[in-house]
Design an enzyme around this catalytic site. Structure first.
Site, short mmCIF file in Angstrom:
data_model
loop_
_atom_site.label_atom_id
_atom_site.label_comp_id
_atom_site.label_asym_id
_atom_site.label_seq_id
_atom_site.Cartn_x
_atom_site.Cartn_y
_atom_site.Cartn_z
N ASP A 151 -4.70 -11.19 -5.24
CA ASP A 151 -4.13 -12.35 -5.94
C ASP A 151 -3.19 -13.06 -4.97
O ASP A 151 -2.12 -12.54 -4.63
CB ASP A 151 -3.38 -11.87 -7.17
CG ASP A 151 -2.70 -13.00 -7.94
OD1 ASP A 151 -2.71 -14.16 -7.47
OD2 ASP A 151 -2.14 -12.73 -9.02
N TYR A 195 -15.32 -3.95 6.11
CA TYR A 195 -14.06 -3.32 6.52
C TYR A 195 -13.81 -3.52 8.02
O TYR A 195 -12.70 -3.92 8.43
CB TYR A 195 -14.11 -1.83 6.18
CG TYR A 195 -12.87 -1.07 6.62
CD1 TYR A 195 -11.65 -1.30 5.99
CD2 TYR A 195 -12.92 -0.14 7.65
CE1 TYR A 195 -10.51 -0.60 6.38
CE2 TYR A 195 -11.79 0.56 8.04
CZ TYR A 195 -10.59 0.33 7.40
OH TYR A 195 -9.46 1.02 7.80
N ALA A 196 -14.82 -3.23 8.85
CA ALA A 196 -14.65 -3.38 10.29
C ALA A 196 -14.30 -4.83 10.65
O ALA A 196 -13.43 -5.09 11.49
CB ALA A 196 -15.91 -2.94 11.01
N GLY A 210 0.82 -1.21 0.00
CA GLY A 210 0.00 0.00 0.00
C GLY A 210 0.85 1.25 0.00
O GLY A 210 0.44 2.30 0.50
N ALA A 211 2.02 1.18 -0.59
CA ALA A 211 3.00 2.27 -0.50
C ALA A 211 2.63 3.49 -1.32
O ALA A 211 3.22 4.56 -1.12
CB ALA A 211 4.38 1.76 -0.92
N SER A 254 -7.13 -0.34 12.32
CA SER A 254 -8.03 0.82 12.28
C SER A 254 -8.90 0.80 13.51
O SER A 254 -9.15 -0.27 14.10
CB SER A 254 -8.91 0.76 11.02
OG SER A 254 -10.00 1.65 11.12
N LYS A 304 -10.62 -5.58 9.83
CA LYS A 304 -9.63 -5.01 10.74
C LYS A 304 -9.65 -5.72 12.10
O LYS A 304 -8.60 -5.88 12.74
CB LYS A 304 -9.86 -3.52 10.91
CG LYS A 304 -9.53 -2.72 9.63
CD LYS A 304 -8.10 -2.95 9.18
CE LYS A 304 -7.72 -2.11 7.99
NZ LYS A 304 -6.32 -2.31 7.55
#
Length: 267
Positions: free
Chosen positions: A62, A148-149, A8-9, A135, A152
């Site tokens: 992937d 999403y929750a 995620g850079a 998060s 995380k």
């Protein structure tokens, strides 16, 4: 000099993390789905810090790409799993495909890269460090973010599980959990109304990507050498409580300490 792999850079927090390590003289291997944005970040790291940067574009959903990242990056000393997606999908609009993509990118990829990292270090008999980016959503659900929750929350437990199994081999695994951080992201946009609602915290301001990067850098370093399996909340105190709420009672009460009046309710 360490070699640091950051997923995620090309994103705001991921790019800040890469820059923090580059500023310390570390080599970078940077992964992201978006090759053009990734190249822009890599060029800036080279220009600003003279960093040696390897670009590894690809889709973390992937499994083969995720499993091969560590080998592609070389002898990695620090792995930072910063990649994450948070699409807004109402629960009644959820599909298996939408659910699985979030889990695949946010959880499965982090586990697969950590497994590959662990195998390599165990085979070589060397120590290493992993830092995952979680998060506040791991502990607080919100509309449109069930996938999403959940991802995380799972990532935080995966962090602990990996720490337990890899710790005896000298590999530390921790997580940093940011509060709301101001990030200009086309991949993961948020509305100003949402940002204003979630960025209320005791310190009274939103976070910056560099503040998350600083926490990651510290956790990956020797000063945190006896820390593993933990989640560091870097959120302006929002986990501690809500400083902006009014008093729950308008004035002094006549209740004696420890002796609530009949009919009172405790919240």
């Amino acid at each position: 000099m360490r070699t640091v792999l950051v997923t995620g850079a090309a994103g705001g927090i991921g790019a800040a993390i890469a820059a923090r390590f580059a500023a310390a003289g570390d080599r970078l291997a940077c992964a992201d789905l978006r090759p053009a944005e990734l190249s822009t970040v890599a060029e800036k790291l080279r220009a600003d810090h003279g960093a040696a940067v390897t670009e590894l574009p690809g889709d973390l959903a992937d499994a083969a790409y995720a499993e091969g990242l560590v080998d592609a990056a070389g002898a990695v000393d620090v792995l930072v799993n910063a990649a994450g997606i948070y699409p807004a999908t109402r629960l009644l609009d959820m599909t298996a495909q939408r659910w699985d993509r979030v889990q695949d990118v946010n959880v499965r990829a982090a586990v697969l890269t950590t497994v590959a990292f662990g195998r390599k270090h165990v085979a070589a008999g060397t120590a290493g460090t992993v830092v995952n980016i979680s998060s506040g959503a791991a502990t607080r659900a919100r509309p449109g973010a069930s996938h999403y929750a959940t991802s995380k929350a799972a990532l935080e437990m995966a962090t602990k599980a990996c720490a337990v199994e890899l710790g005896p081999h000298g590999i530390r695994v921790n997580a940093v959990s940011p509060g709301f951080v101001t990030v200009d992201s086309e991949a993961n946009p948020v509305t100003e109304a949402y940002a204003a609602a979630v960025s209320v915290n005791p310190l009274g301001r939103r976070g910056a990507p560099g503040e998350i990067a600083g926490a990651v850098f510290w956790l990956a370093g020797p000063e945190a050498g006896w820390i593993t399996g933990t989640v560091l909340r870097v959120d302006g105190g929002s986990t501690a409580g809500a400083a902006g709420l009014p008093l729950h009672w308008s004035g002094e009460t006549a209740v004696q300490e420890g002796m609530p009046q009949k009919g009172t309710t405790h919240v």
